[in-house]
Write an enzyme that holds these catalytic residues in place. Structure first.
Site, PDB file in Angstrom:
ATOM      1  N   ARG A  56     -33.865  -1.248  43.479  1.00  0.00           N
ATOM      2  CA  ARG A  56     -33.934  -2.639  43.012  1.00  0.00           C
ATOM      3  C   ARG A  56     -34.785  -3.480  43.956  1.00  0.00           C
ATOM      4  NH1 ARG A  56     -29.968  -5.602  44.435  1.00  0.00           N
ATOM      5  NH2 ARG A  56     -28.319  -4.127  43.888  1.00  0.00           N
ATOM      6  N   TYR A 108     -42.461 -20.357  23.198  1.00  0.00           N
ATOM      7  CA  TYR A 108     -41.787 -19.268  22.489  1.00  0.00           C
ATOM      8  C   TYR A 108     -40.312 -19.676  22.293  1.00  0.00           C
ATOM      9  CZ  TYR A 108     -39.243 -14.848  22.160  1.00  0.00           C
ATOM     10  OH  TYR A 108     -38.379 -13.848  21.794  1.00  0.00           O
ATOM     11  N   ASP A 180     -47.267 -20.352  31.332  1.00  0.00           N
ATOM     12  CA  ASP A 180     -47.070 -19.100  30.602  1.00  0.00           C
ATOM     13  C   ASP A 180     -48.429 -18.734  30.000  1.00  0.00           C
ATOM     14  OD1 ASP A 180     -46.519 -17.099  28.739  1.00  0.00           O
ATOM     15  OD2 ASP A 180     -44.478 -17.822  28.398  1.00  0.00           O
ATOM     16  N   LYS A 205     -46.953  -8.037  26.058  1.00  0.00           N
ATOM     17  CA  LYS A 205     -48.014  -8.404  25.112  1.00  0.00           C
ATOM     18  C   LYS A 205     -49.375  -7.863  25.565  1.00  0.00           C
ATOM     19  CE  LYS A 205     -44.713 -10.765  23.047  1.00  0.00           C
ATOM     20  NZ  LYS A 205     -43.451 -10.414  23.659  1.00  0.00           N
TER      21      LYS A 205
HETATM   22  O1  P1T Z   1     -40.067 -10.693  25.068  1.00  0.00           O
HETATM   23  P1  P1T Z   1     -40.282 -10.977  26.533  1.00  0.00           P
HETATM   24  O2  P1T Z   1     -41.106  -9.956  27.243  1.00  0.00           O
HETATM   25  O3  P1T Z   1     -39.017 -11.334  27.255  1.00  0.00           O
HETATM   26  O4  P1T Z   1     -41.208 -12.290  26.595  1.00  0.00           O
HETATM   27  C1  P1T Z   1     -40.801 -13.537  26.157  1.00  0.00           C
HETATM   28  C2  P1T Z   1     -42.003 -14.384  25.852  1.00  0.00           C
HETATM   29  C3  P1T Z   1     -42.458 -15.271  26.808  1.00  0.00           C
HETATM   30  N1  P1T Z   1     -43.536 -16.050  26.596  1.00  0.00           N
HETATM   31  C4  P1T Z   1     -44.223 -15.990  25.438  1.00  0.00           C
HETATM   32  C5  P1T Z   1     -45.403 -16.872  25.225  1.00  0.00           C
HETATM   33  C6  P1T Z   1     -43.824 -15.095  24.434  1.00  0.00           C
HETATM   34  O5  P1T Z   1     -44.531 -15.059  23.295  1.00  0.00           O
HETATM   35  C7  P1T Z   1     -42.678 -14.276  24.638  1.00  0.00           C
HETATM   36  C8  P1T Z   1     -42.191 -13.327  23.615  1.00  0.00           C
HETATM   37  N2  P1T Z   1     -42.689 -13.549  22.330  1.00  0.00           N
HETATM   38  C9  P1T Z   1     -42.399 -12.808  21.208  1.00  0.00           C
HETATM   39  C10 P1T Z   1     -41.579 -11.763  21.202  1.00  0.00           C
HETATM   40  C11 P1T Z   1     -43.052 -13.265  19.966  1.00  0.00           C
HETATM   41  O6  P1T Z   1     -43.114 -12.516  18.967  1.00  0.00           O
HETATM   42  O7  P1T Z   1     -43.539 -14.403  19.963  1.00  0.00           O
END
Ligand code: P1T
Length: 390
Positions: A56, A108, A180, A205
């Site tokens: 960790r 998001y 972000d 992503k």
């Molecule tokens: O899903 P995760 O890796 O925890 O990320 C969250 C997140 C954070 N910031 C942005 C701009 C995002 O688009 C997302 C996750 N978004 C999706 C799953 C979606 O389909 O928009």
């Protein structure tokens, strides 16, 4: 923005090489997957490398990925998390009860949900504003404001925040700015170079790019901020597994090549949809019709593969998203394959309806994550459904 990051290597060279050293025992060119929970210590409390005492706390596969994202964002340090939300959470968990955060209102849906339903309960306060307007951000800042958090472009309205301007505003008030950068990717936009303190990603992503992991990354320039994030991660536990870090490292090596195609396919799809009578309007920063196109040109190199369109009604949004053949109906974005979703019912369903509608997230809004397939196939797929031949 130039292709070169300062005085040294170009972005593509960094994407392939940053953080990656030949493995010392064999010279293996690829970073091994250190799939281990602990490490044997030569003497009591004397971990090798001064830090390899427990998985960790430290893991070499994860460290390679962290060095890579630091280089791609023009930072000095990177910190990897189990998800994008865990990465954002760690930035906010630097704060204490009574502190205040000014956040973009159209993040998001999961980010808003975490702020409103989890972190607010712990005594942190959030004010949600339209960060396109720096005056609205300035008006929301209070003496207790410690963080301004924006997403640019936003999900799914493709709004932009002026990073350089907001960094100035935040710093003048003694607060930090986190951006972000998930929708843009560091290939298209580098917030730290514009004055932001944190560049944060859902690496699920574009950075990983192959829709096969969940992960988060933060890049910073300030060593102290990196140490604080590492402390929070070690203390709260949201670490990514070594295999996921390795897959992300493999994915990121082609980020620059993929983003070129996402950018060109995104623009082609946006232009095509803008010309189609069945589409009411198209939200894409690369179009001259985007109200912030000038800002997009100033702070972004390319405009990504994310395109949102309003087709008027939920019925039409369903018809489009359920009848395409190349685009798959799914949440998420930024992978090599094209996806389509209806944010009001999917990614942003947790945002109260009145707030969704106020931001333009109508039932007829459809979000496309344009992949790296052949442009002609993507346009044909859309034309077949939009022209009524599905
Ligand atoms: O899903 P995760 O890796 O925890 O990320 C969250 C997140 C954070 N910031 C942005 C701009 C995002 O688009 C997302 C996750 N978004 C999706 C799953 C979606 O389909 O928009």
């Amino acid at each position: 923005m130039s292709n070169h990051t300062g005085d040294e290597l170009g972005f593509g060279t960094l994407a392939v090489h940053a953080g990656v050293e030949p493995e010392p025992t064999t010279g293996a060119i690829m970073t091994p997957i250190f799939q281990t929970s602990t490490y044997v210590q030569p003497a009591v409390a004397q971990p090798r490398g001064g830090r390899y005492d427990y998985g960790r706390t430290a893991n070499p596969t994860r460290e390679a990925l962290e060095a890579n994202i630091a280089a791609l964002e023009g930072g000095t340090r990177g910190v990897a998390f189990a998800s994008g939300l865990a990465a954002i959470e760690a930035i906010v968990k630097r704060l204490s009860a009574g502190d205040h955060v000014v956040s973009e209102e159209n993040t998001y849906g999961g980010t808003t949900r975490m702020f409103v339903h989890v972190l607010s309960r712990l005594g942190l306060e959030f004010t949600f504003v339209d960060t396109r307007d720096p005056d609205a951000v300035a008006a929301a800042i209070r003496p207790e404001t410690k963080l301004v958090h924006v997403e640019t472009p936003t999900n799914p309205m493709m709004r932009l925040a002026d990073i350089a301007r907001l960094a100035e505003l935040a710093h003048d008030a003694g607060a930090l700015l986190s951006v972000d950068n998930t929708f843009a990717s560091p290939y298209n936009q580098r917030p730290l170079e514009l004055g932001a303190d944190f560049a944060v990603h859902s690496s699920t992503k574009y950075i990983n790019g192959h829709s096969d992991i969940i992960g988060g990354l933060v890049a910073v320039r300030d060593e102290e901020l990196a140490e604080e994030l590492l402390f929070i991660r070690k203390s709260t536990g949201a670490v990514p597994g070594p295999m996921d870090c390795w897959l992300t490292l493999r994915g990121v090596k082609t980020l620059h090549v993929r983003m070129e195609r996402h950018n060109s396919n995104g623009l082609a799809v946006a232009r095509y949809l803008e010309s189609h009578p069945a589409v009411e309007h198209v939200l894409y920063p690369g179009l001259e019709s985007h109200p912030q196109h000038e800002l997009a040109r100033r702070q972004m190199r390319g405009f990504t593969g994310m395109v949102s369109v309003d087709v008027g009604t939920l019925e039409r949004a369903r018809a489009l998203s359920e009848h395409l053949r190349v685009f798959a109906l799914a949440e998420s974005l930024g992978g090599v394959e094209s996806l389509i979703s209806v944010p009001a019912l999917m990614t942003h369903a947790s945002v109260p309806e009145d707030r969704r509608l106020a931001m333009g997230v109508t039932p007829g809004l459809v979000r496309l994550s344009v992949g790296i397939e052949d442009e002609a196939d993507l346009l044909e797929d859309l034309a077949r459904v939009l022209d009524g031949n599905a």
